[in-house]
Every structure is written in structure tokens, then in C-alpha cells.
Scaffold this active site. Structure first.
Site, PDB file in Angstrom:
ATOM      1  N   GLY A 207      41.558  35.401  34.214  1.00  0.00           N
ATOM      2  CA  GLY A 207      42.892  35.500  34.805  1.00  0.00           C
ATOM      3  C   GLY A 207      43.380  36.919  34.937  1.00  0.00           C
ATOM      4  CB  SER A 208      42.848  39.605  36.058  1.00  0.00           C
ATOM      5  OG  SER A 208      41.717  38.993  36.642  1.00  0.00           O
TER       6      SER A 208
END
Length: 249
Positions: A207-208
Site C-alpha cells: 500500500g503506497s
């Protein structure tokens, strides 16, 4: 034969296939699978099922599908899968625009359009270069792990900047930004490497976000809320007239 149309692998036909798992994720998948087997032996299949699903989830996270990249020097392609969450006029990061003493020209410090792509844990996390050329800078900056959806994540979170320059002098900067869950940014390239448009350049775990800094005078061809595909979606067209009204400044 003349007139035949081939797919991106040189074949006359195309079909669906399972995406490969990037080598970076195989060890995590093996660890999760080992835990699932151990729990199954010790506690039975009922207790092991959550770990089986965890193994499948880890493998899915590190999937690395084949992408067909548009081959046109006018195009800047998306470097990441995900959701367009911000389109703003900002000055490029100092790491991409300041003189670093290397003698290599940096990005113009003039404000440019920044396009932010948010990647959830369900998106492909292998990132690709938006243009082909020479990697002029790879700069890692330690930082916080705020929600990658926040605007200030671009300046406060752990991040890694890339600057790519084409042979005609066009430069595009982009930044991998760690998020609330992401804890590791993994580069695949280094300064001086020559890359083709759409080539894999790095990965962010769990996640980013990726920010893209378009060349001066270039406007995006995407809208906030649109989903893009790394290496395939055309993010912008160099030299194209502005297409979007109401972009936040």
C-alpha cells in the site's frame, strides 16, 4: 507473412495467462505457506485456512503481470496501478530540481503538474518508468508512514525519487512514497541505467503512492477518480494542449 498482426510476445494470437510472481515476493509467499502447513499439521485444516488465504493474498500482492506499453515518444505512461487522487501545480521536489554537484542537469524548478496515484493493497505494486531514457537520479529519503492519501505525504513520508532523461532532453521525475502500511521501498535500477518506457524500476510493499512530475507545459490526460494501469495508461502527451479544467492549484 506480410500483413500479419502479432501480440507483444511475437505471436499471432493472444490469450489469458496467470501473472507471474515477482522474485521479491516469493520468499514472503514461501514463509506464509510454511506457516499454513505447520498450523495444518498441529491444529488441523480448520485453523489452517486463514493462513492459506494469507498465502494467496501475499502471492497476489506481488503479482507481476505482462503489460503492453504504447510505443510513441509523445506519451508519458502511468508508473503505477491505482487511483488518481490528486492533480496539482507544485514545484518539483528539491531532490529532483537542485544542483547535486554531479554536473547532470536537474528538473526545472518552475511549478509543474504533479499527478498522484494511490495504490491500495489490492493493486499491482511493481512500478514502471513513465518514459524511456537514462536514470539521472535515484534519491532515497527516510521519513514517516502517514496515510499515502494525504497531500503532506509527498514531503513527510519515506520516499524515493527518480529522475529520467530522454535523449532529446525531456525529463520526468517520479516519486515512490511509503504509506500507512508500506514499510519498504525496493529499487530495481540505479543512477546511470538506461531504461525503456514501461520498464520495471521498483516496488513498494503493502500500500503506497507514486507522484509523477510532468515536464513544464505538459498537462495530464487523466482525471481525479480515474484508475490507471502501470505501463499502459497514457498519463500525459508531451506538447499537448491543456485538456483539464478545474485542476487544483
Amino acid at each position: 507473412m506480410p500483413g500479419d498482426i502479432f501480440d507483444n510476445r511475437g505471436r499471432g494470437s493472444a490469450g489469458w495467462s496467470w501473472p507471474s510472481i515477482h522474485p521479491e515476493g516469493r520468499k514472503f509467499g514461501a514463509i506464509a505457506a510454511a506457516i499454513a502447513v505447520f498450523v495444518m499439521i498441529v491444529g488441523g485444516s480448520l485453523l489452517a485456512w486463514p493462513f492459506v488465504f494469507l498465502t494467496l493474498g501475499v502471492l497476489a500482492f506481488f503479482r507481476d503481470p505482462v503489460r503492453v506499453t504504447p510505443r510513441d515518444d509523445r506519451f508519458i505512461v502511468a508508473p503505477a496501478d491505482g487511483l488518481i487522487t490528486l492533480i496539482q501545480k507544485v514545484a518539483p521536489p528539491r531532490e529532483l530540481s537542485a544542483d547535486d554537484g554531479s554536473g547532470v542537469a536537474a528538473m526545472d524548478p518552475t511549478p509543474v503538474t504533479r499527478v498522484s496515484i494511490f495504490m491500495s493493497v489490492f493493486d499491482v505494486h511493481v512500478n514502471r518508468t513513465p518514459i524511456g531514457g537514462t536514470i539521472r537520479r535515484v534519491v532515497y529519503i527516510p521519513g514517516k508512514f502517514l496515510n499515502a492519501d494525504l497531500d503532506k505525504a509527498s514531503e513527510e513520508n519515506e520516499r524515493q525519487h527518480f529522475l529520467v532523461e530522454r535523449s532529446d532532453g525531456v525529463k520526468v521525475g517520479f516519486t515512490q512514497i511509503a504509506g500507512l502500511v508500506a514499510r519498504r521501498i525496493v529499487p530495481f535500477v540505479k543512477t546511470g541505467d538506461i531504461v525503456a518506457v514501461g520498464q520495471r524500476v521498483g516496488l513498494i510493499r503493502f500500500g503506497s503512492r507514486v507522484d509523477v512530475y510532468l515536464p513544464v507545459g505538459t498537462e495530464p490526460k487523466v482525471l481525479i477518480g480515474q484508475r490507471v494501469v502501470a505501463g499502459e495508461t497514457i498519463l500525459a502527451e508531451i506538447g499537448d494542449a491543456p485538456l483539464i479544467e478545474g485542476v487544483s492549484q
